[in-house]
Scaffold this motif. Structure first.
Motif, mmCIF file in Angstrom:
data_model
loop_
_atom_site.group_PDB
_atom_site.id
_atom_site.type_symbol
_atom_site.label_atom_id
_atom_site.label_comp_id
_atom_site.label_asym_id
_atom_site.label_seq_id
_atom_site.Cartn_x
_atom_site.Cartn_y
_atom_site.Cartn_z
ATOM 1 N N PRO A 286 0.815 -1.221 0.000
ATOM 2 C CA PRO A 286 0.000 0.000 0.000
ATOM 3 C C PRO A 286 0.846 1.267 0.000
ATOM 4 N N GLU A 287 1.273 1.702 -1.190
ATOM 5 C CA GLU A 287 2.053 2.931 -1.271
ATOM 6 C C GLU A 287 1.281 4.111 -0.709
ATOM 7 N N LYS A 288 -0.032 4.114 -0.960
ATOM 8 C CA LYS A 288 -0.866 5.211 -0.465
ATOM 9 C C LYS A 288 -0.857 5.263 1.052
ATOM 10 N N LEU A 289 -0.824 4.095 1.705
ATOM 11 C CA LEU A 289 -0.777 4.062 3.160
ATOM 12 C C LEU A 289 0.472 4.761 3.676
ATOM 13 N N ALA B 146 -16.905 11.883 9.275
ATOM 14 C CA ALA B 146 -15.884 11.228 8.459
ATOM 15 C C ALA B 146 -16.310 11.196 6.998
ATOM 16 N N GLU B 147 -15.378 11.439 6.107
ATOM 17 C CA GLU B 147 -15.649 11.422 4.673
ATOM 18 C C GLU B 147 -15.009 10.199 4.037
ATOM 19 N N VAL B 148 -15.691 9.613 3.068
ATOM 20 C CA VAL B 148 -15.189 8.442 2.355
ATOM 21 C C VAL B 148 -14.660 8.884 0.999
ATOM 22 N N GLU B 149 -13.437 8.491 0.704
ATOM 23 C CA GLU B 149 -12.800 8.846 -0.562
ATOM 24 C C GLU B 149 -12.219 7.601 -1.201
ATOM 25 N N VAL B 150 -12.522 7.382 -2.470
ATOM 26 C CA VAL B 150 -11.955 6.262 -3.236
ATOM 27 C C VAL B 150 -10.773 6.781 -4.033
ATOM 28 N N ILE B 151 -9.632 6.134 -3.895
ATOM 29 C CA ILE B 151 -8.390 6.616 -4.509
ATOM 30 C C ILE B 151 -7.898 5.618 -5.544
#
Length: 270
Positions: free
Chosen positions: A6-9, A201-206
């Motif tokens: 998980p590079e995004k992590l 909390a907001e949900v975002e799909v990356i």
């Protein structure tokens, strides 16, 4: 060389301000991969020949802990907090309560009952006042592939101080007990539970692939994680012995050897 981590992590860990923006929950699934801990030895933890023959990626993560097998039947969760708020038992209770069919037992793992079937391993990273706790959850699994991937034929031939994975006596997955469950449904339950606990909390799909191509910082992290020096060279020093071969290896490079392995070369086994 392929890389499946998980590079995004890691990017979020380095850039997200928890004190300002609140805790974060990151979820993802990988293509088939064996992901092992920061202080582990891939020749010890992974059946590298089997992985190569079956197009299973091999990756070292930044956090500690043991080796795990990932594929599209797993869902991975990471909870990003401050160091002060970091609490593995709390996080696992949250997941267990949301799913209502798995619960924390010893070693901060989750097991299905009956049978003490481990369905989730856990690891953490703490640095610069930040922490993340992450774990993979087996939803639908091919246990033969999982077992074969994590069964190195060299595990009894290597002497090292590297962290060794602790194998579970039994492994299970959620669909064994309820065939209706799948990765999207489990992910949805956990995300909704997190949002309920964290109002606003907001949900975002990356799209991570897009981000890697268009975000220089994330591309740098990706390249670092996919580099041979990180995946193999980061391994703690070890000694390999088999028949007439004896090799001392540091940073993945053979420094002393008898037999067929050559000093000065990268350590490699068929």
């Amino acid at each position: 060389m392929s890389c499946s981590v998980p590079e995004k992590l890691e990017y979020i860990f380095r850039n997200h301000d928890v004190a300002k923006n609140g805790e974060a929950l990151i979820t993802w699934s990988n293509r088939p991969a064996v992901v092992f801990g920061r202080h582990q030895n891939p020749w010890l933890e992974v059946n590298l020949k089997y992985a190569k023959n079956n197009e299973i990626s091999v990756a070292r993560r930044h956090s500690g802990g043991g080796a795990v097998y990932h594929d599209e039947g797993n869902v991975n969760f990471s909870l990003l907090t401050t160091h002060q708020a970091h609490c593995r038992p709390r996080n696992l209770r949250f997941v267990s309560e949301a799913l209502n069919n798995a619960y924390k037992l010893q070693r901060d793992d989750m097991e299905l009952q009956p049978g003490n079937r481990k369905c989730s391993g856990t690891a953490a990273r703490i640095a610069h006042g930040m922490a993340y706790h992450h774990f993979t959850l087996l939803v639908v699994a091919n246990l033969k592939v999982l077992s074969a991937s994590l069964n190195s034929p060299h595990k009894n031939l290597i002497e090292t101080t590297a962290t060794r994975s602790v194998r579970a006596p039994a492994v299970g997955f959620l669909a064994q007990d309820d065939q209706r469950v799948n990765v999207p449904s489990v992910t949805d339950v956990i995300v909704r539970s997190f949002c309920d606990k964290n109002q606003g909390a907001e949900v975002e799909v990356i799209d991570v692939g897009f981000e890697i191509e268009n975000n220089a910082d994330m591309r740098k992290i990706y390249d670092e994680l996919c580099d041979w020096k990180w995946i193999y060279g980061k391994s703690p020093s070890f000694v390999y012995r088999k028949d007439d071969v004896a090799a001392t290896v540091k940073n993945g490079i053979v420094v002393e050897s008898t037999g067929s392995l050559n000093a000065g070369e990268r350590f490699a086994l068929d």
